[in-house]
Structure formats: C-alpha cells, structure tokens
Enzyme design. Structure first.
Site, PDB file in Angstrom:
ATOM      1  N   GLU A 274       0.835  -1.209   0.000  1.00  0.00           N
ATOM      2  CA  GLU A 274       0.000   0.000   0.000  1.00  0.00           C
ATOM      3  C   GLU A 274       0.869   1.259   0.000  1.00  0.00           C
ATOM      4  OE1 GLU A 274      -2.266  -0.455   3.612  1.00  0.00           O
ATOM      5  OE2 GLU A 274      -3.400  -2.172   2.839  1.00  0.00           O
ATOM      6  N   PRO A 275       1.718   1.434  -1.000  1.00  0.00           N
ATOM      7  CA  PRO A 275       2.589   2.615  -0.993  1.00  0.00           C
ATOM      8  C   PRO A 275       1.799   3.873  -1.313  1.00  0.00           C
ATOM      9  CG  PRO A 275       2.837   1.428  -3.067  1.00  0.00           C
ATOM     10  CD  PRO A 275       1.897   0.616  -2.214  1.00  0.00           C
ATOM     11  N   ARG A 277       3.168   7.640  -0.040  1.00  0.00           N
ATOM     12  CA  ARG A 277       4.153   8.717  -0.134  1.00  0.00           C
ATOM     13  C   ARG A 277       5.243   8.436  -1.167  1.00  0.00           C
ATOM     14  NH1 ARG A 277       5.230  11.857   4.537  1.00  0.00           N
ATOM     15  NH2 ARG A 277       4.408  10.110   5.731  1.00  0.00           N
ATOM     16  N   ARG A 313       1.532  19.813   6.778  1.00  0.00           N
ATOM     17  CA  ARG A 313       2.571  18.922   7.336  1.00  0.00           C
ATOM     18  C   ARG A 313       3.536  19.627   8.284  1.00  0.00           C
ATOM     19  NH1 ARG A 313       5.867  16.270   5.078  1.00  0.00           N
ATOM     20  NH2 ARG A 313       5.515  14.346   6.213  1.00  0.00           N
ATOM     21  N   CYS A 345      -4.320  32.957  10.723  1.00  0.00           N
ATOM     22  CA  CYS A 345      -4.231  33.527  12.069  1.00  0.00           C
ATOM     23  C   CYS A 345      -3.950  32.441  13.103  1.00  0.00           C
ATOM     24  CB  CYS A 345      -5.511  34.271  12.394  1.00  0.00           C
ATOM     25  SG  CYS A 345      -5.778  35.579  11.202  1.00  0.00           S
ATOM     26  N   GLU A 346      -2.803  31.840  13.003  1.00  0.00           N
ATOM     27  CA  GLU A 346      -2.348  30.806  13.937  1.00  0.00           C
ATOM     28  C   GLU A 346      -0.827  30.882  13.960  1.00  0.00           C
ATOM     29  OE1 GLU A 346      -3.974  27.813  15.258  1.00  0.00           O
ATOM     30  OE2 GLU A 346      -5.919  27.937  14.253  1.00  0.00           O
ATOM     31  N   TYR A 374       0.062  13.851   0.963  1.00  0.00           N
ATOM     32  CA  TYR A 374      -0.456  14.462   2.195  1.00  0.00           C
ATOM     33  C   TYR A 374      -0.310  15.989   2.168  1.00  0.00           C
ATOM     34  CZ  TYR A 374       0.100   9.558   3.371  1.00  0.00           C
ATOM     35  OH  TYR A 374       0.049   8.191   3.329  1.00  0.00           O
TER      36      TYR A 374
HETATM   37  N1  LLP Z   1      -1.655   1.816   4.519  1.00  0.00           N
HETATM   38  C1  LLP Z   1      -2.188   2.245   5.673  1.00  0.00           C
HETATM   39  C2  LLP Z   1      -3.042   1.354   6.433  1.00  0.00           C
HETATM   40  C3  LLP Z   1      -1.908   3.540   6.129  1.00  0.00           C
HETATM   41  O1  LLP Z   1      -2.428   3.967   7.282  1.00  0.00           O
HETATM   42  C4  LLP Z   1      -1.069   4.397   5.364  1.00  0.00           C
HETATM   43  C5  LLP Z   1      -0.785   5.757   5.802  1.00  0.00           C
HETATM   44  C6  LLP Z   1      -0.557   3.901   4.153  1.00  0.00           C
HETATM   45  C7  LLP Z   1      -0.852   2.599   3.770  1.00  0.00           C
HETATM   46  C8  LLP Z   1       0.340   4.721   3.269  1.00  0.00           C
HETATM   47  O2  LLP Z   1       1.516   5.027   3.914  1.00  0.00           O
HETATM   48  P1  LLP Z   1       2.719   5.724   3.113  1.00  0.00           P
HETATM   49  O3  LLP Z   1       3.235   4.728   2.099  1.00  0.00           O
HETATM   50  O4  LLP Z   1       2.190   6.921   2.440  1.00  0.00           O
HETATM   51  O5  LLP Z   1       3.714   6.037   4.160  1.00  0.00           O
HETATM   52  N2  LLP Z   1      -0.205  12.608   6.944  1.00  0.00           N
HETATM   53  C9  LLP Z   1       1.058  12.013   7.326  1.00  0.00           C
HETATM   54  C10 LLP Z   1       1.129  10.547   6.936  1.00  0.00           C
HETATM   55  C11 LLP Z   1      -0.001   9.730   7.462  1.00  0.00           C
HETATM   56  C12 LLP Z   1       0.042   8.306   6.993  1.00  0.00           C
HETATM   57  C13 LLP Z   1      -1.245   7.626   7.266  1.00  0.00           C
HETATM   58  N3  LLP Z   1      -1.295   6.276   6.847  1.00  0.00           N
HETATM   59  C14 LLP Z   1       2.191  12.814   6.714  1.00  0.00           C
HETATM   60  O6  LLP Z   1       1.923  13.794   6.040  1.00  0.00           O
HETATM   61  O7  LLP Z   1       3.351  12.498   6.926  1.00  0.00           O
END
Ligand code: LLP
Length: 421
Positions: A274-275, A277, A313, A345-346, A374
């Site tokens: 589940e990539p 980012r 972020r 305004c924060e 994100y």
């Molecule tokens: N699978 C599940 C169950 C997840 O909760 C997430 C991310 C992913 C896959 C994808 O993860 P990635 O490959 O993108 O790392 N908003 C935060 C990141 C929150 C991630 C939430 N879950 C940020 O901006 O760093």
C-alpha cells in the site's frame, strides 16, 4: 528521483515552467508531474518483478482523480479508507478486484458499497468491526474476503504522529488476539479469512523494523495455516520513506523489495503493498508567491500566499520541506534567514523557522518541494481560503485537474435557517 529542475534559470516541472502555470492558474497551486508518478510506480513494480504482487496505491496520500488515473494506467490498484476513496478509485478506472479497504471505522454503508463492488479485500481492524462486516455481508448474500490487521508491536515512522504499529496504537488487533479472531472468522457466515495485514507507520527510513514486523506476520501465517486457515495473501501496508532533504537517505525500493522477497520466499503468498508517499510525495510541489517581508530579531518573516490550510505537514508534524525559488539564483547570490509563514491567524502557520534562502522580494515565487503526498489531501478551507488549485503536467502540457473553488462554491452547501431569513 523527480522531474522538477531548472531550465534556463527557471524551475520547471518536466517541460513546463512553473511560472507559466502560476501565471495561468494563480498561486498557491499544487503541481504534479506525471513522469514522476509513472517512474515511481514503475520502479516499485520492477522491484517486485516475478512476485505475485498487488501494488495498491494508498489513495489517502493524494486522491486527485488525475493522479489516480495516471496510476491506474500503470496497473496500480488502490488502498482506500472510506467510501469516498473507494468511489474515487473506481471513478479513475481502478478495478474493484485491485482495491483493498483499510481503516478502523468502516460504516455499514461503506461496507455495503465495497461488497456490492466485490473489492479484493477488507482489512479488518477489530472484533467488533468483524461482527458487523459478517452481518452486513450475510444479509447481502455476499462473502467478504478478510485480512485481519495485526499490531506487531514494532515502532517505526518519521514522527510519533505517524507511527501505527506499537502496542497501544489504535490500529490493528493486538498480536496475541489474532489467533482467536481467525477462529471466529471460520465460524462466522459472510466472512472468509484470506490474509494477514500489517502497516507499522509512515516515512520509515530503515528496513529493520519492517523486516521485524513482516517476520512476525510470517510466523502468524504459518501458525494459522497449521490450524487449517487458508491464508493466501499478506498485505504489508505502506510506509517507505522518501528524501525530503538532500541528506535524507531512505532505503531504495529495490532493498525494500528484496527484504520482502526474502521474508515471503516459498510461502506461496500474494503480497499486497500500500505505498502512498513513495509514489506521490516527490511527484508534487506547492507553488506559492511571496507577499511581504517583515523584520524580526535575527531573521525576517517571509509572508507567502500559501498557508497551513494548504500544506499542513509542517504545522502538524514539524515536517521539513525544501524550498526552491522559481527563478534560479547564482550560488553567490545574497541570502537571508527567514521564518517562512502563511497568512493564517495561527502561530503554527509556519513552513520553516530560520531557513536560509536567497533573498526573496514580494512577487517572487517559491516551490515547496515534496508536497505531492499528504499536501492537497490534508488541506482545508480554514480562514475561508479556497482550496489551492491542482495542476497535472505531462511532458510539455499541463491541465488544471482541480480548479480553485469560487466563493459561491465555498458557501454553496450552507443555508440560513428560517428564523434568520
Ligand atoms: N496503509 C495504511 C493502512 C496507512 O495507514 C497508510 C498511511 C498507508 C498505507 C500509506 O503510507 P505511506 O506509504 O504513504 O507512508 N499525513 C502524514 C502521513 C499519514 C500516513 C497515514 N497512513 C504525513 O503527512 O506524513
């Protein structure tokens, strides 16, 4: 690797100058590179070549339909966490058979939608959710393919707020309870155990915690098989980190894939990933324009037209984003220390503290790099600011894939109650 670079002194996305986009669309504006999205999807697919593998792009990172359609064309599936994300993935042409549904709080309506679409798999996160899913599916005469998300009690991730795999986190079921839950699945109508799911965190910059978690999962799979459960898949989640700074050195996808190849060797499993980012992060930037300079002790404030509502972020995770001026500066051009802040305004509306940058004048533009994941996804209309526009570039062409809403559109869902009219 990404496709943002200077051409003749101007920052470009592929063959399109970001200034040309900002002139046409205004700022703040998110700009995504199709070539980068494709490259990342291909590098990951190539790393897992020869394995039975489903790359389920995590829609939460960036669910823009143009982005999803670009990835659908690369053969990506989708990891969704809501009915809305499921509909986005389907609207972009991702087959339901390549969609997995994660998340701790699926509603009955969302379950019905996913069952009616016959998605590949539900990642179930609690016994209570399992019972509801079984009930909903039975009533529909359907059988939900289920993987239980286990909490392997391994800490990982770039910030405490994005670590999910430690005992005590709200995600998954405790390691020790997994066996009993699979026995329960076997007894229930409407659900069938097909796999085990794990996701330990995000922006993970080392292989070791992932290996530790995945090895625990394999131990669980072996145990479950011995007890007669037909486990044919593992979902290993997302989480692979990306370089936000030049000095960041996250593991290359090939190393990640080789570790997974080793851990799952000979198990005869479909591996689901589940990539999010790692595919979208470096494929997008947020372009903003400097509004004002304002003196402060030991530094200056550089006030830009993007705010924390556009890119959360830094406020939420103290995250670092590199900034590149759209107009390239000579290496010896004068520099200045800035607190780069937005108009909200924060006090947390700050993109960087005491960041050294080339001197910026009002009207100069900056690209906030690595904002493809994100970024827009987390944005809001706080302070009655319209959502930033989103633009997709492909070679020498670009298109607005989400326009900035008008004021009328922003308030279109609001009405005055009778007693005020
Ligand atoms: N699978 C599940 C169950 C997840 O909760 C997430 C991310 C992913 C896959 C994808 O993860 P990635 O490959 O993108 O790392 N908003 C935060 C990141 C929150 C991630 C939430 N879950 C940020 O901006 O760093």
């Amino acid at each position: 690797m990404h496709h943002f670079h200077y051409v003749n002194g101007r920052l470009h996305c592929e063959d399109v100058s970001l200034d040309a986009i900002a002139d046409a669309v205004g700022t703040p504006v998110y700009v995504y590179s199709s070539a980068t999205l494709r490259r990342h999807a291909r590098v990951i697919a190539a790393a897992f070549e020869g394995m039975d593998c489903l790359i389920a792009y995590s829609v939460k990172a960036n669910g823009n339909l143009g982005v999803l359609k670009t990835l659908a064309a690369e053969g990506c599936g989708a990891d969704v966490v809501s009915g809305g994300e499921l509909k986005r993935a389907r609207a972009a042409g991702i087959p339901a058979s390549q969609i997995v549904f994660s998340g701790v709080g699926k509603t009955r309506d969302e379950m019905r939608l996913a069952l009616s679409e016959s998605i590949h798999q539900f990642n179930v996160e609690s016994e209570a959710e399992l019972e509801v899913l079984a009930e909903v599916a039975s009533k529909m005469g359907a059988t939900a393919s289920v993987a239980v998300r286990v909490n392997p009690d391994v800490a990982a991730g770039g910030h405490p707020n994005i670590s999910t795999g430690k005992a005590g986190d709200k995600f998954g079921v405790p390691w020790e309870d997994a066996d009993a839950l699979y026995d329960k699945i076997a007894r229930l109508e409407g659900v069938e155990a097909v796999g085990v799911d794990v996701h330990i965190g995000s922006q993970i910059d080392e292989i070791a915690p992932m290996r530790a978690a995945f090895e625990r999962v394999m131990t669980l799979v072996r145990g479950l098989r011995e007890k007669g459960h037909a486990i044919s898949r593992v979902d290993l989640g997302g989480g692979l980190g990306i370089p936000y700074r030049e000095t960041d050195d996250p593991p290359p996808p090939a190393d990640y894939a080789n570790m997974i190849r080793e851990v799952t060797e000979g198990m005869g499993l479909q591996v689901i990933l589940e990539p999010g980012r790692v595919i979208a992060g470096n494929a997008g930037v947020l372009v903003t324009e400097a509004l004002y300079r304002k003196p402060a002790p030991k530094r200056e404030f550089l006030i830009v037209d993007a705010g924390m509502n556009d890119l959360m972020r830094p406020a939420l995770y103290q995250a670092h984003h590199d900034f590149l001026p759209l107009k390239e500066r000579a290496a010896d051009a004068p520099r200045m220390r800035y607190d780069v802040v937005g108009p909200i305004c924060e006090s947390t509306d700050k993109f960087a503290a005491e960041r050294e940058l080339p001197v910026m004048e009002p009207g100069d533009r900056l690209a906030m790099m690595s904002a493809g994941a994100y970024g827009a996804a987390l944005s809001s209309q706080y302070n009655a600011r319209p959502l930033a526009a989103e633009v997709l570039v492909d070679g020498d062409q670009f298109a607005v894939v989400r326009r900035r809403p008008s004021f009328e559109e922003m308030v279109a869902l609001e009405t005055f109650p009778d007693w005020l009219t």
